[in-house]
Design a protein around this motif. Structure first.
Motif, PDB file in Angstrom:
ATOM      1  N   LEU A 183       0.855  -1.187   0.000  1.00 50.24           N
ATOM      2  CA  LEU A 183       0.000   0.000   0.000  1.00 50.24           C
ATOM      3  C   LEU A 183       0.893   1.240   0.000  1.00 50.24           C
ATOM      4  O   LEU A 183       1.910   1.284   0.688  1.00 50.24           O
ATOM      5  CB  LEU A 183      -0.912   0.024   1.230  1.00 50.24           C
ATOM      6  CG  LEU A 183      -1.933  -1.112   1.375  1.00 50.24           C
ATOM      7  CD1 LEU A 183      -2.836  -0.844   2.574  1.00 50.24           C
ATOM      8  CD2 LEU A 183      -2.750  -1.288   0.116  1.00 50.24           C
ATOM      9  N   PRO A 184       0.554   2.264  -0.772  1.00 45.75           N
ATOM     10  CA  PRO A 184       1.406   3.454  -0.816  1.00 45.75           C
ATOM     11  C   PRO A 184       1.448   4.148   0.539  1.00 45.75           C
ATOM     12  O   PRO A 184       0.477   4.108   1.308  1.00 45.75           O
ATOM     13  CB  PRO A 184       0.731   4.331  -1.877  1.00 45.75           C
ATOM     14  CG  PRO A 184      -0.684   3.849  -1.930  1.00 45.75           C
ATOM     15  CD  PRO A 184      -0.633   2.387  -1.646  1.00 45.75           C
ATOM     16  N   ASN A 185       2.576   4.771   0.836  1.00 44.01           N
ATOM     17  CA  ASN A 185       2.698   5.534   2.085  1.00 44.01           C
ATOM     18  C   ASN A 185       1.714   6.702   2.071  1.00 44.01           C
ATOM     19  O   ASN A 185       1.528   7.367   1.042  1.00 44.01           O
ATOM     20  CB  ASN A 185       4.116   6.056   2.256  1.00 44.01           C
ATOM     21  CG  ASN A 185       5.124   4.945   2.497  1.00 44.01           C
ATOM     22  OD1 ASN A 185       4.789   3.913   3.079  1.00 44.01           O
ATOM     23  ND2 ASN A 185       6.346   5.136   2.046  1.00 44.01           N
ATOM     24  N   VAL A 186       1.097   6.936   3.217  1.00 42.11           N
ATOM     25  CA  VAL A 186       0.138   8.032   3.337  1.00 42.11           C
ATOM     26  C   VAL A 186       0.498   8.861   4.567  1.00 42.11           C
ATOM     27  O   VAL A 186       1.069   8.342   5.532  1.00 42.11           O
ATOM     28  CB  VAL A 186      -1.310   7.499   3.462  1.00 42.11           C
ATOM     29  CG1 VAL A 186      -1.704   6.734   2.204  1.00 42.11           C
ATOM     30  CG2 VAL A 186      -1.465   6.612   4.681  1.00 42.11           C
ATOM     31  N   PRO A 187       0.190  10.159   4.564  1.00 45.64           N
ATOM     32  CA  PRO A 187       0.513  10.998   5.725  1.00 45.64           C
ATOM     33  C   PRO A 187      -0.355  10.711   6.936  1.00 45.64           C
ATOM     34  O   PRO A 187       0.002  11.058   8.056  1.00 45.64           O
ATOM     35  CB  PRO A 187       0.283  12.426   5.191  1.00 45.64           C
ATOM     36  CG  PRO A 187      -0.696  12.252   4.078  1.00 45.64           C
ATOM     37  CD  PRO A 187      -0.373  10.938   3.445  1.00 45.64           C
ATOM     38  N   GLY A 188      -1.503  10.070   6.734  1.00 50.56           N
ATOM     39  CA  GLY A 188      -2.388   9.743   7.847  1.00 50.56           C
ATOM     40  C   GLY A 188      -2.326   8.270   8.193  1.00 50.56           C
ATOM     41  O   GLY A 188      -1.335   7.779   8.716  1.00 50.56           O
ATOM     42  N   TYR A 189      -3.390   7.531   7.872  1.00 55.79           N
ATOM     43  CA  TYR A 189      -3.456   6.120   8.216  1.00 55.79           C
ATOM     44  C   TYR A 189      -4.416   5.423   7.254  1.00 55.79           C
ATOM     45  O   TYR A 189      -5.053   6.068   6.400  1.00 55.79           O
ATOM     46  CB  TYR A 189      -3.934   5.938   9.658  1.00 55.79           C
ATOM     47  CG  TYR A 189      -5.277   6.546   9.927  1.00 55.79           C
ATOM     48  CD1 TYR A 189      -6.427   5.773   9.894  1.00 55.79           C
ATOM     49  CD2 TYR A 189      -5.404   7.913  10.194  1.00 55.79           C
ATOM     50  CE1 TYR A 189      -7.669   6.330  10.115  1.00 55.79           C
ATOM     51  CE2 TYR A 189      -6.640   8.485  10.420  1.00 55.79           C
ATOM     52  CZ  TYR A 189      -7.767   7.697  10.374  1.00 55.79           C
ATOM     53  OH  TYR A 189      -8.996   8.256  10.587  1.00 55.79           O
ATOM     54  N   TYR A 190      -4.488   4.098   7.365  1.00 56.70           N
ATOM     55  CA  TYR A 190      -5.348   3.294   6.500  1.00 56.70           C
ATOM     56  C   TYR A 190      -6.602   2.884   7.281  1.00 56.70           C
ATOM     57  O   TYR A 190      -6.514   2.493   8.435  1.00 56.70           O
ATOM     58  CB  TYR A 190      -4.617   2.034   6.031  1.00 56.70           C
ATOM     59  CG  TYR A 190      -3.259   2.300   5.436  1.00 56.70           C
ATOM     60  CD1 TYR A 190      -3.110   2.735   4.126  1.00 56.70           C
ATOM     61  CD2 TYR A 190      -2.099   2.110   6.202  1.00 56.70           C
ATOM     62  CE1 TYR A 190      -1.855   2.974   3.584  1.00 56.70           C
ATOM     63  CE2 TYR A 190      -0.848   2.347   5.671  1.00 56.70           C
ATOM     64  CZ  TYR A 190      -0.725   2.781   4.363  1.00 56.70           C
ATOM     65  OH  TYR A 190       0.514   3.016   3.840  1.00 56.70           O
ATOM     66  N   GLU A 191      -7.755   2.966   6.609  1.00 58.67           N
ATOM     67  CA  GLU A 191      -9.004   2.571   7.258  1.00 58.67           C
ATOM     68  C   GLU A 191      -9.725   1.533   6.399  1.00 58.67           C
ATOM     69  O   GLU A 191      -9.700   1.608   5.167  1.00 58.67           O
ATOM     70  CB  GLU A 191      -9.908   3.779   7.473  1.00 58.67           C
ATOM     71  CG  GLU A 191     -11.126   3.468   8.318  1.00 58.67           C
ATOM     72  CD  GLU A 191     -11.654   4.682   9.065  1.00 58.67           C
ATOM     73  OE1 GLU A 191     -12.513   4.487   9.948  1.00 58.67           O
ATOM     74  OE2 GLU A 191     -11.216   5.802   8.773  1.00 58.67           O
ATOM     75  N   VAL A 192     -10.347   0.552   7.079  1.00 58.66           N
ATOM     76  CA  VAL A 192     -11.010  -0.560   6.404  1.00 58.66           C
ATOM     77  C   VAL A 192     -12.519  -0.354   6.478  1.00 58.66           C
ATOM     78  O   VAL A 192     -13.063  -0.066   7.552  1.00 58.66           O
ATOM     79  CB  VAL A 192     -10.617  -1.907   7.053  1.00 58.66           C
ATOM     80  CG1 VAL A 192     -11.266  -3.062   6.299  1.00 58.66           C
ATOM     81  CG2 VAL A 192      -9.098  -2.059   7.084  1.00 58.66           C
ATOM     82  N   TRP A 193     -13.194  -0.543   5.336  1.00 59.55           N
ATOM     83  CA  TRP A 193     -14.634  -0.317   5.249  1.00 59.55           C
ATOM     84  C   TRP A 193     -15.317  -1.525   4.628  1.00 59.55           C
ATOM     85  O   TRP A 193     -14.715  -2.242   3.819  1.00 59.55           O
ATOM     86  CB  TRP A 193     -14.946   0.899   4.379  1.00 59.55           C
ATOM     87  CG  TRP A 193     -14.234   2.156   4.760  1.00 59.55           C
ATOM     88  CD1 TRP A 193     -12.942   2.491   4.464  1.00 59.55           C
ATOM     89  CD2 TRP A 193     -14.766   3.251   5.501  1.00 59.55           C
ATOM     90  NE1 TRP A 193     -12.636   3.718   4.982  1.00 59.55           N
ATOM     91  CE2 TRP A 193     -13.737   4.224   5.614  1.00 59.55           C
ATOM     92  CE3 TRP A 193     -16.014   3.525   6.061  1.00 59.55           C
ATOM     93  CZ2 TRP A 193     -13.924   5.426   6.273  1.00 59.55           C
ATOM     94  CZ3 TRP A 193     -16.194   4.734   6.726  1.00 59.55           C
ATOM     95  CH2 TRP A 193     -15.154   5.669   6.826  1.00 59.55           C
ATOM     96  N   LEU A 194     -16.584  -1.722   4.968  1.00 57.12           N
ATOM     97  CA  LEU A 194     -17.475  -2.612   4.245  1.00 57.12           C
ATOM     98  C   LEU A 194     -18.531  -1.747   3.567  1.00 57.12           C
ATOM     99  O   LEU A 194     -19.162  -0.901   4.217  1.00 57.12           O
ATOM    100  CB  LEU A 194     -18.128  -3.631   5.177  1.00 57.12           C
ATOM    101  CG  LEU A 194     -17.220  -4.754   5.698  1.00 57.12           C
ATOM    102  CD1 LEU A 194     -17.993  -5.667   6.630  1.00 57.12           C
ATOM    103  CD2 LEU A 194     -16.624  -5.563   4.546  1.00 57.12           C
TER     104      LEU A 194
END
Length: 256
Positions: A183-194
């Motif tokens: 996953l590309p680096n992001v300044p925030g964070y990763y969130e998982v959704w349905l």
């Protein structure tokens, strides 16, 4: 602003290494990272101050039984060695539309004390896991593996680099087992959704701390996976906005 990695802050708090020039400058100007480092240093000091304690009472037997059960469950998670690229027709093409959130959740940023507690707890579990591995758990019968109810390969979405990928598996104990890579680096964070692909209603399952690796997230037991069939991982900012950012990195459709 790109914050310092949490693991790096732990090493600095434990005195395992000195802050580089760029890190020291960042800590001088970033109150978030400086506050997290100070909290971790406080916990490290508490741990160092208890090393001389002796004659502490043994924990109740059910505590150890619970720890052993958690370790067994983690060891028996289904492997993802059989990952494969998504086949044609497995991914639902979801049109980009303004997203709506079916369910609001509480603020996604954990307070400093919660982050510290998780870090300390993780360290304790790792130590206990090593002890159990040496002493043995005392049981000969294998722990049954959770049933896989549905699965989905996750593929790069939109402008995400094509080497980003992953797998999602819904387990019979109402948990979502995720494996992600690149996953590309992001300044925030990763969130998982349905997501419901018909209405674009969605709810958050949890967050990921890294762009590569595995995670186990709880799913509400009453969720209809035939409706909320799309697994989406987005890039989010620390902006106190509970809605989807609109920046999806990978997606896949659950089948099974």
């Amino acid at each position: 602003m790109q914050h310092l990695d949490h693991d790096r802050l732990v090493f600095l708090a434990l005195g395992e290494s000195e802050a580089a020039d760029g890190e020291a400058t960042h800590l001088d100007t970033c109150g978030h990272c400086r506050g997290e480092l100070e909290t971790l240093q406080h916990v490290a000091g508490l741990g160092a101050g208890t090393q001389g304690l002796t004659d502490l009472p043994d924990p109740p037997e059910h505590v150890w039984q619970g720890i052993v059960a958690e370790i067994r469950a983690a060891d028996e998670l289904p492997t993802l060695a059989d990952r494969r690229p998504p086949r044609a027709g497995e991914q639902v093409a979801v049109q980009e539309r303004p997203v709506t959130t079916a369910r609001r959740r509480r603020g996604r940023r954990w307070p400093g004390w919660a982050t510290t507690a998780v870090t300390a707890t993780a360290a304790a579990v790792i130590g206990v896991a090593g002890t159990v591995a040496v002493l043995g758990t005392g049981g000969d019968e294998p722990t049954p593996q959770p049933t896989v109810l549905a699965s989905a390969p996750l593929a790069a979405f939109g402008a995400t680099p094509k080497d980003a990928s992953g797998d999602a598996r819904v387990l019979g104990d109402n948990q979502l087992h995720l494996h992600v890579a690149n996953l590309p680096n992001v300044p925030g964070y990763y969130e998982v959704w349905l997501i419901d692909p018909k209405t674009m209603e969605m709810f958050s399952v949890g967050t990921l701390s890294n762009g590569s690796g595995d995670a186990l997230l709880p799913i509400p037991p009453n969720v209809d996976l035939r409706t909320y069939s799309v697994v989406d991982i987005s890039a989010e900012q620390y902006d106190n906005n509970t809605r989807h950012s609109g920046d999806s990195l990978v997606r896949g459709t659950l089948t099974g």
